[in-house]
Design an enzyme around this catalytic site. Structure first.
Site, PDB file in Angstrom:
ATOM      1  N   HIS A 262       0.830  -1.207   0.000  1.00  0.00           N
ATOM      2  CA  HIS A 262       0.000   0.000   0.000  1.00  0.00           C
ATOM      3  C   HIS A 262       0.862   1.253   0.000  1.00  0.00           C
ATOM      4  CE1 HIS A 262      -3.376   2.652   1.244  1.00  0.00           C
ATOM      5  NE2 HIS A 262      -2.409   3.276   1.893  1.00  0.00           N
ATOM      6  N   GLU A 263       1.859   1.285   0.865  1.00  0.00           N
ATOM      7  CA  GLU A 263       2.711   2.471   0.964  1.00  0.00           C
ATOM      8  C   GLU A 263       3.514   2.705  -0.299  1.00  0.00           C
ATOM      9  OE1 GLU A 263       2.229   4.395   3.330  1.00  0.00           O
ATOM     10  OE2 GLU A 263       1.077   3.036   4.586  1.00  0.00           O
ATOM     11  N   HIS A 266       1.564   4.291  -3.141  1.00  0.00           N
ATOM     12  CA  HIS A 266       1.454   5.750  -3.109  1.00  0.00           C
ATOM     13  C   HIS A 266       2.574   6.397  -3.914  1.00  0.00           C
ATOM     14  CE1 HIS A 266      -1.914   6.556  -0.529  1.00  0.00           C
ATOM     15  NE2 HIS A 266      -1.460   5.796   0.443  1.00  0.00           N
ATOM     16  N   GLU A 326      -6.491   6.745  -1.073  1.00  0.00           N
ATOM     17  CA  GLU A 326      -6.153   5.606  -0.236  1.00  0.00           C
ATOM     18  C   GLU A 326      -6.737   4.318  -0.811  1.00  0.00           C
ATOM     19  OE1 GLU A 326      -4.100   5.603   2.257  1.00  0.00           O
ATOM     20  OE2 GLU A 326      -3.773   7.759   2.094  1.00  0.00           O
TER      21      GLU A 326
END
Length: 455
Positions: A262-263, A266, A326
């Site tokens: 997920h990070e 980004h 997100e």
């Protein structure tokens, strides 16, 4: 960047001053199975045979090493220093307020005959004023359209007005802040927690080697010994920060990979540049309304109107947009996890645990609730498992971890499959997460943490 739970923590400064969101995002066209889009991106932008692969044995460097200049895949633009932009943002709003008050005082001090004369002159020149307004509006529209870019992974068109140089300089500022803030709590590379993060990150990046950005970036891991901070984030410089608070929440490496994916997503999706660009555009658009508010309304009324406009723009625009980004990172992160041959179902289990301590007011948060994220991930799970199978990964364990009890501090959370059917809606095999008795998703109960039925 992404904050998992510590909404009021130290990383809040990053959200408030560097990453405010000011643009509208339409994610309806995003699909999890974007491997084809990534393959197209590779074909258009790079060849792996010529790529300077950054991830090698020992590719992760100590976090204290200074970041070198990174590889850029887009042409650089001339840009103001990022510190100037950050400082000018609040100053521009203050200047708009002061100009509006000064204009009001000037108008009220004019004699009645001069006011009437000025109004008549403005009426005579209304076409000129309208033309000027049209020219300014066209200029802003041209500025917006000329900075639209299509993301090579998702295919979504977004507004990017910040250069790669600016982005890296802003990230370097945040990096310096974080390094100074946590310098006494860094875990050494020989620590088991540090090695755990490095091993998962290496496997994740190697398994997604067709993405040029992953290979061209020199990734560095920093593990911060802060058990009370359940947080993780990745900077565009390639620095991966993981706090032991969230590391302890990850029961296994599958859940840790879901967080890291997920990070990293980004960064791959350039969310930081997009958010900063949107902020810049919004500052331009709000200048005239701010001057009008403070020029026309009395001081108390102007103050209230100013606050209300900021509040509604936050709730109706900035926060929903932030939550949309997100979700986008969750979608791409789930694919990265699948291609790394981790158990993608553990991502859902992780958010089941996090939901036990969630804030109930999602609409006031920059992130979707854990319940919402779990529901979205479970909806996409069949596609993710199919992608995992296409990568010829080992078979998943027969026991679905979502059907097992998971534990969080001071909570008892169960991911439960009701094989007898729901007594309310009659759905068989309804997968539920609850604190007490099993509940059906159609009840809409606040106690239910997942809300997904799987027949």
């Amino acid at each position: 960047m992404f904050r998992v739970l510590n909404r009021n923590g130290m990383f809040g400064n990053y959200q408030r001053f560097v990453l405010p969101v000011r643009s509208v995002c339409n994610l309806s066209g995003i699909k999890l199975s974007c491997g084809v889009r990534i393959d197209r991106c590779v074909t258009k932008r790079a060849s792996l045979n010529n790529a300077n692969v950054a991830l090698q044995s020992g590719g992760f460097r100590d976090a204290s090493e200074l970041q070198r200049k990174l590889f850029h895949v887009t042409a650089s633009r001339q840009a103001l220093p990022p510190l100037v932009i950050v400082i000018l943002r609040p100053l521009s709003r203050i200047a708009a307020v002061l100009f509006g008050r000064r204009l009001r005082k000037w108008w009220r001090a004019l004699p009645p005959e001069k006011k009437q004369d000025l109004i008549l002159r403005l009426k005579k020149r209304k076409m000129t004023l309208l033309a000027s307004g049209a020219v300014v509006s066209a200029g802003v529209l041209w500025y917006y359209l000329s900075h639209l870019e299509k993301d090579p992974i998702t295919g979504r068109t977004r507004f990017i007005a910040i250069s790669p140089e600016q982005l890296l300089q802003i990230a370097q500022i945040e990096l310096a802040m974080q390094m100074e803030l946590h310098k006494d709590n860094f875990l050494p590379p020989a620590h088991p927690a540090y090695e755990r993060v490095v091993n998962v990150a290496n496997r994740l990046i190697k398994s997604n080697k067709e993405i040029p950005h992953l290979q061209h970036t020199k990734w560095r891991v920093t593990v911060v010994n802060e058990p009370t901070i359940t947080n993780a984030f990745v900077l565009p410089t390639g620095h991966i920060f993981v706090f032991t608070g969230i590391l302890n929440m990850c029961t296994n490496d599958d859940q840790l990979c879901a967080i890291l994916s997920h990070e990293i997503s980004h960064v791959l999706l350039s969310h930081m540049a997009e958010q900063f660009s949107s902020l810049h555009l919004m500052d331009i658009l709000v200048m005239v309304p701010l001057v009008f508010i403070w020029a026309v309304l009395p001081q108390v009324a102007a103050l209230i109107t100013h606050w209300l406009s900021g509040f509604f723009s936050e709730v109706l625009f900035r926060l929903p947009y932030s939550r949309a980004l997100e979700v986008e990172a969750d979608l791409i992160g789930l694919q990265l996890t699948a291609k790394a041959c981790y158990d993608v179902r553990e991502a859902s289990v992780f958010w089941a645990k996090m939901s036990a301590t969630d804030s109930p007011l999602e609409w006031l948060s920059t992130h979707p609730s854990s319940e919402t994220r779990q529901l979205i991930l479970d909806t996409l799970m069949p596609t993710a498992i199919q992608l995992r199978d296409q990568c010829k990964c080992p078979s998943l364990p027969l026991v679905d971890p979502r059907t097992l009890r998971v534990t969080v501090p001071n909570k008892s959370v169960l991911v439960y499959k009701n094989t007898e059917g729901c007594g309310v809606c009659g759905v068989l095999n309804a997968v539920l997460v609850f604190h007490g008795a099993p509940l059906c998703k159609k009840l809409g109960s606040e106690k239910m943490l997942m809300g997904h039925c799987e027949t």
